[in-house]
Design an enzyme around this catalytic site. Structure first.
Site, mmCIF file in Angstrom:
data_model
loop_
_atom_site.group_PDB
_atom_site.id
_atom_site.type_symbol
_atom_site.label_atom_id
_atom_site.label_comp_id
_atom_site.label_asym_id
_atom_site.label_seq_id
_atom_site.Cartn_x
_atom_site.Cartn_y
_atom_site.Cartn_z
ATOM 1 N N ASP A 1 -4.449 7.212 -3.391
ATOM 2 C CA ASP A 1 -4.831 8.634 -3.413
ATOM 3 C C ASP A 1 -4.647 9.233 -2.021
ATOM 4 O OD1 ASP A 1 -6.933 7.278 -2.147
ATOM 5 O OD2 ASP A 1 -8.310 8.928 -2.600
ATOM 6 N N ASP B 1 -5.134 -0.454 2.361
ATOM 7 C CA ASP B 1 -5.810 0.153 3.515
ATOM 8 C C ASP B 1 -4.833 1.078 4.246
ATOM 9 O OD1 ASP B 1 -8.024 -1.354 2.852
ATOM 10 O OD2 ASP B 1 -7.496 -3.004 4.185
ATOM 11 N N GLU C 1 -0.239 -9.217 -6.971
ATOM 12 C CA GLU C 1 -0.888 -8.035 -6.386
ATOM 13 C C GLU C 1 -1.398 -8.425 -5.010
ATOM 14 O OE1 GLU C 1 -4.355 -4.616 -6.886
ATOM 15 O OE2 GLU C 1 -4.461 -6.364 -8.186
ATOM 16 N N GLU D 1 -5.797 -11.827 -1.784
ATOM 17 C CA GLU D 1 -6.844 -11.044 -1.120
ATOM 18 C C GLU D 1 -7.218 -11.770 0.177
ATOM 19 O OE1 GLU D 1 -8.557 -8.073 -1.242
ATOM 20 O OE2 GLU D 1 -9.602 -8.944 0.458
ATOM 21 N N THR E 1 -7.400 0.642 -11.264
ATOM 22 C CA THR E 1 -8.012 -0.307 -10.330
ATOM 23 C C THR E 1 -9.440 0.173 -10.041
ATOM 24 O OG1 THR E 1 -7.555 0.732 -8.192
ATOM 25 C CG2 THR E 1 -5.709 -0.396 -9.251
ATOM 26 N N GLU E 2 -10.192 -0.668 -9.307
ATOM 27 C CA GLU E 2 -11.560 -0.244 -8.952
ATOM 28 C C GLU E 2 -11.537 1.050 -8.133
ATOM 29 O OE1 GLU E 2 -11.770 -3.966 -7.491
ATOM 30 O OE2 GLU E 2 -12.585 -4.740 -9.353
ATOM 31 N N TYR E 3 -10.679 1.067 -7.120
ATOM 32 C CA TYR E 3 -10.613 2.239 -6.249
ATOM 33 C C TYR E 3 -10.088 3.458 -6.996
ATOM 34 C CZ TYR E 3 -12.005 0.205 -1.801
ATOM 35 O OH TYR E 3 -12.731 -0.348 -0.780
ATOM 36 N N GLU E 4 -9.135 3.223 -7.876
ATOM 37 C CA GLU E 4 -8.556 4.337 -8.645
ATOM 38 C C GLU E 4 -9.621 5.000 -9.515
ATOM 39 O OE1 GLU E 4 -5.234 2.969 -10.861
ATOM 40 O OE2 GLU E 4 -4.680 4.948 -11.586
ATOM 41 N N LYS F 1 -4.342 5.148 12.216
ATOM 42 C CA LYS F 1 -3.882 5.291 13.609
ATOM 43 C C LYS F 1 -2.439 4.817 13.744
ATOM 44 C CE LYS F 1 -8.341 5.045 15.771
ATOM 45 N NZ LYS F 1 -9.429 4.093 15.934
HETATM 46 N N1 SAM Z 1 -6.525 -3.108 -4.898
HETATM 47 C C1 SAM Z 1 -7.953 -2.882 -5.033
HETATM 48 C C2 SAM Z 1 -8.212 -1.578 -5.744
HETATM 49 O O1 SAM Z 1 -7.283 -0.777 -5.874
HETATM 50 O O2 SAM Z 1 -9.343 -1.357 -6.188
HETATM 51 C C3 SAM Z 1 -8.652 -2.955 -3.671
HETATM 52 C C4 SAM Z 1 -8.278 -1.888 -2.686
HETATM 53 S S1 SAM Z 1 -9.050 -2.133 -1.085
HETATM 54 C C5 SAM Z 1 -8.985 -0.572 -0.349
HETATM 55 C C6 SAM Z 1 -7.767 -3.010 -0.200
HETATM 56 C C7 SAM Z 1 -7.908 -4.507 -0.274
HETATM 57 O O3 SAM Z 1 -6.773 -5.102 0.335
HETATM 58 C C8 SAM Z 1 -9.126 -5.052 0.450
HETATM 59 O O4 SAM Z 1 -9.849 -5.902 -0.411
HETATM 60 C C9 SAM Z 1 -8.539 -5.812 1.642
HETATM 61 O O5 SAM Z 1 -9.322 -6.912 2.037
HETATM 62 C C10 SAM Z 1 -7.183 -6.217 1.101
HETATM 63 N N2 SAM Z 1 -6.161 -6.428 2.146
HETATM 64 C C11 SAM Z 1 -5.873 -5.569 3.157
HETATM 65 N N3 SAM Z 1 -4.888 -6.066 3.929
HETATM 66 C C12 SAM Z 1 -4.538 -7.263 3.388
HETATM 67 C C13 SAM Z 1 -3.597 -8.254 3.747
HETATM 68 N N4 SAM Z 1 -2.821 -8.111 4.841
HETATM 69 N N5 SAM Z 1 -3.505 -9.359 2.982
HETATM 70 C C14 SAM Z 1 -4.301 -9.516 1.889
HETATM 71 N N6 SAM Z 1 -5.227 -8.603 1.513
HETATM 72 C C15 SAM Z 1 -5.348 -7.486 2.243
#
Ligand code: SAM
Length: 214
Positions: free
Chosen positions: A153, A117, A43, A68, A191-194, A121
């Site tokens: 989402d 993320d 993941e 991460e 997931t947490e965000y879900e 932009k």
């Molecule tokens: N997957 C989790 C969830 O669904 O609850 C977390 C979602 S959070 C919005 C996105 C995560 O991806 C963040 O913790 C961020 O630091 C990580 N992330 C973003 N770009 C990344 C990258 N290029 N490499 C590794 N992690 C990344």
């Protein structure tokens, strides 16, 4: 994700046997680290690790690696795993841009992207984890028949990702814009965000895709 500095996170990660500190050294030999030949599922952007920890618990027949970018986030997954000690879960702090330094061609059976993320932009489009540049990285490390599973989402990011899959010549195996009311949502691990976004009433989108055989 809002980032809080978590004092001591780097030290906690460094001291854990479940965090792989020099992942490039495992390139091509990840299965030896798990001491089995089970498929490796990763993941990218795992956040605090709820999803991957529950996957690893539910599916001991696979090996799971969580990636991460930030220590202050990853440390929560490391702390969870310190308690559970799941033999089929390892964690890495790294940027996904370096994936090919860490995984050899064909080494990864499945890639999960959850609530990545959105980088709304246009000038940041290349940073989106479903951009054609990232799909090309994934293609190079995937085992034959390997799949990408993506949940979000964010409708704009989902539309962008569907286009990116098509533009990259991947095969779209399944997609839905309402996962929690779809057949695809059976046995779904949140997931947490879900959890957070579906409580707000946001429908969850999901796609499953794979590179076409060459
Ligand atoms: N997957 C989790 C969830 O669904 O609850 C977390 C979602 S959070 C919005 C996105 C995560 O991806 C963040 O913790 C961020 O630091 C990580 N992330 C973003 N770009 C990344 C990258 N290029 N490499 C590794 N992690 C990344």
């Amino acid at each position: 994700m809002r980032l809080k500095n978590v004092p001591g996170s780097r030290e906690t990660i460094a001291a854990s046997p479940f965090a792989v500190l020099y992942p490039e050294q495992q390139r091509g030999i990840w299965r030896a680290l798990f001491d089995n030949d089970h498929p490796i599922h990763i993941e990218i952007g795992m956040g605090k690790g709820k999803f991957l920890t529950e996957m690893a618990e539910a599916r001991p027949e696979n090996n799971y690696i969580g990636i991460e970018k930030f220590s202050s986030v990853l440390v929560r997954a490391v702390q969870k795993q310190e308690q559970l000690q799941l033999p089929n879960l390892r964690l890495i702090r790294m940027d996904a841009e370096a994936l090919e330094e860490v995984f050899a061609p064909g080494e990864v059976g499945r890639i999960y992207l959850n609530f990545s993320d959105p980088w709304p932009k246009e000038r940041h489009a290349k940073r989106r984890l479903t951009s054609p540049a990232f799909l090309e990285r994934y293609r190079r490390i995937m085992a034959p028949g390997g799949t990408l599973e993506f949940k979000t989402d964010n409708r704009n990011l989902f539309a962008f990702s569907l286009e990116s899959v098509e533009e990259s010549g991947w095969e779209l195996l399944a997609s839905t814009t309402d996962l929690h009311h779809s057949e695809l949502g059976r046995e779904n691990i949140l997931t947490e965000y879900e959890e957070r976004f579906s409580q707000l009433g946001n429908p969850i989108c999901k796609l499953i895709a794979r590179p076409r055989a060459e």
